[in-house]
Motif scaffolding. Structure first.
Motif, PDB file in Angstrom:
ATOM      1  N   ASP A  48       0.830  -1.201   0.000  1.00 50.57           N
ATOM      2  CA  ASP A  48       0.000   0.000   0.000  1.00 50.57           C
ATOM      3  C   ASP A  48       0.862   1.248   0.000  1.00 50.57           C
ATOM      4  O   ASP A  48       0.571   2.219  -0.691  1.00 50.57           O
ATOM      5  N   TRP A  49       1.929   1.238   0.786  1.00 51.33           N
ATOM      6  CA  TRP A  49       2.811   2.397   0.848  1.00 51.33           C
ATOM      7  C   TRP A  49       3.502   2.619  -0.495  1.00 51.33           C
ATOM      8  O   TRP A  49       3.635   3.749  -0.954  1.00 51.33           O
ATOM      9  N   ALA A  50       3.925   1.545  -1.134  1.00 54.33           N
ATOM     10  CA  ALA A  50       4.583   1.680  -2.433  1.00 54.33           C
ATOM     11  C   ALA A  50       3.607   2.248  -3.468  1.00 54.33           C
ATOM     12  O   ALA A  50       3.984   3.114  -4.272  1.00 54.33           O
ATOM     13  N   ASN A  51       2.366   1.763  -3.449  1.00 51.41           N
ATOM     14  CA  ASN A  51       1.356   2.292  -4.374  1.00 51.41           C
ATOM     15  C   ASN A  51       1.093   3.770  -4.102  1.00 51.41           C
ATOM     16  O   ASN A  51       1.002   4.576  -5.026  1.00 51.41           O
ATOM     17  N   TYR A  52       0.966   4.121  -2.822  1.00 52.15           N
ATOM     18  CA  TYR A  52       0.713   5.509  -2.448  1.00 52.15           C
ATOM     19  C   TYR A  52       1.878   6.398  -2.889  1.00 52.15           C
ATOM     20  O   TYR A  52       1.674   7.448  -3.487  1.00 52.15           O
ATOM     21  N   GLY A  57       4.040  10.512  -6.239  1.00 58.18           N
ATOM     22  CA  GLY A  57       5.152  10.946  -7.084  1.00 58.18           C
ATOM     23  C   GLY A  57       4.708  11.259  -8.501  1.00 58.18           C
ATOM     24  O   GLY A  57       5.143  12.253  -9.094  1.00 58.18           O
ATOM     25  N   ASP A  58       3.816  10.409  -9.050  1.00 53.61           N
ATOM     26  CA  ASP A  58       3.288  10.666 -10.393  1.00 53.61           C
ATOM     27  C   ASP A  58       2.526  11.983 -10.441  1.00 53.61           C
ATOM     28  O   ASP A  58       2.665  12.765 -11.377  1.00 53.61           O
ATOM     29  N   PHE A 115      -0.544  17.389  -4.103  1.00 53.15           N
ATOM     30  CA  PHE A 115       0.076  16.104  -4.436  1.00 53.15           C
ATOM     31  C   PHE A 115      -0.005  15.052  -3.332  1.00 53.15           C
ATOM     32  O   PHE A 115      -0.019  13.867  -3.636  1.00 53.15           O
ATOM     33  N   PRO A 116      -0.077  15.389  -2.020  1.00 51.70           N
ATOM     34  CA  PRO A 116      -0.186  14.312  -1.027  1.00 51.70           C
ATOM     35  C   PRO A 116      -1.504  13.535  -1.095  1.00 51.70           C
ATOM     36  O   PRO A 116      -1.630  12.477  -0.508  1.00 51.70           O
ATOM     37  N   ILE A 117      -2.472  14.068  -1.820  1.00 50.57           N
ATOM     38  CA  ILE A 117      -3.771  13.393  -1.980  1.00 50.57           C
ATOM     39  C   ILE A 117      -3.821  12.848  -3.399  1.00 50.57           C
ATOM     40  O   ILE A 117      -4.076  13.599  -4.346  1.00 50.57           O
ATOM     41  N   PRO A 118      -3.577  11.546  -3.588  1.00 49.94           N
ATOM     42  CA  PRO A 118      -3.552  11.016  -4.952  1.00 49.94           C
ATOM     43  C   PRO A 118      -4.934  11.072  -5.605  1.00 49.94           C
ATOM     44  O   PRO A 118      -5.913  10.611  -5.030  1.00 49.94           O
ATOM     45  N   THR A 119      -5.012  11.693  -6.765  1.00 53.59           N
ATOM     46  CA  THR A 119      -6.257  11.783  -7.526  1.00 53.59           C
ATOM     47  C   THR A 119      -5.958  11.504  -8.989  1.00 53.59           C
ATOM     48  O   THR A 119      -4.805  11.441  -9.404  1.00 53.59           O
ATOM     49  N   ALA A 120      -7.017  11.371  -9.737  1.00 54.05           N
ATOM     50  CA  ALA A 120      -6.885  11.164 -11.177  1.00 54.05           C
ATOM     51  C   ALA A 120      -6.438  12.475 -11.829  1.00 54.05           C
ATOM     52  O   ALA A 120      -6.658  13.558 -11.284  1.00 54.05           O
ATOM     53  N   PRO A 125      -5.199  14.543 -22.653  1.00 52.88           N
ATOM     54  CA  PRO A 125      -4.160  13.686 -22.104  1.00 52.88           C
ATOM     55  C   PRO A 125      -3.527  14.291 -20.845  1.00 52.88           C
ATOM     56  O   PRO A 125      -3.549  15.496 -20.632  1.00 52.88           O
ATOM     57  N   ALA A 126      -2.948  13.407 -20.037  1.00 53.72           N
ATOM     58  CA  ALA A 126      -2.400  13.823 -18.746  1.00 53.72           C
ATOM     59  C   ALA A 126      -1.223  14.779 -18.902  1.00 53.72           C
ATOM     60  O   ALA A 126      -1.010  15.651 -18.065  1.00 53.72           O
ATOM     61  N   TYR A 127      -0.444  14.633 -19.941  1.00 56.09           N
ATOM     62  CA  TYR A 127       0.704  15.505 -20.211  1.00 56.09           C
ATOM     63  C   TYR A 127       0.490  16.196 -21.554  1.00 56.09           C
ATOM     64  O   TYR A 127      -0.134  15.636 -22.463  1.00 56.09           O
TER      65      TYR A 127
END
Length: 150
Positions: A48-52, A57-58, A115-120, A125-127
């Motif tokens: 879970d931590w790695a996914n978070y 980071g993304d 960024f600490p709150i991961p969202t879509a 496109p994202a970039y």
């Protein structure tokens, strides 16, 4: 009924020793069970931590890229207008590009701040450099669509 004092004394002396062995056995079983259960939860917690950490980071990287490169939407707008509608529509593409520059830059700044709150991603496109021939859209997008834009 006669009671042998030596056997009684021997039983009394051996009783605490048996109790200590039983306590030690129970404690060992509890420790092994705790380690087994703890290792499973630590492993899932690590996943879970790695996914978070990856999601956060993304999002931070996407925010930095979009906030700093939002101006590329102007060029993108001109290019899309020229290729789809012809050279006469370049001024309209420039104006649309200005609007998308504002949208992409603000969405990037929002991603950096939150960024600490991961969202879509807020943009598709994202970039800005993904699918350069497609006009940018804003809003919530399905997870499968987000993955395909990376």
């Amino acid at each position: 009924m006669s009671v042998d004092l030596a056997s009684l004394q021997n039983r009394v002396l051996n009783q605490p020793e048996r109790i200590e062995i039983m306590k030690l056995h129970d404690a060992m079983c509890a420790v092994l069970l705790g380690l087994a259960l703890g290792s499973m939860s630590i492993e899932s917690c690590a996943d879970d931590w790695a996914n978070y950490a990856g999601d956060v980071g993304d999002k931070f990287g996407r925010g930095l890229a979009n906030a700093s490169l939002g101006w590329v939407e102007m060029v993108k707008g001109v290019g899309i207008a020229a290729s789809h509608d012809g050279p006469a529509f370049i001024p309209f593409g420039f104006v649309k590009g200005l609007g998308h520059t504002l949208g992409r830059t603000l969405s990037g700044a929002f991603d950096v701040v939150t960024f600490p709150i991961p969202t879509a991603p807020l943009s598709d496109p994202a970039y800005v450099w993904d699918r350069f021939d497609q006009e940018t859209q804003y809003g919530y997008f399905e997870p499968a669509k987000r993955r395909s834009s990376k």
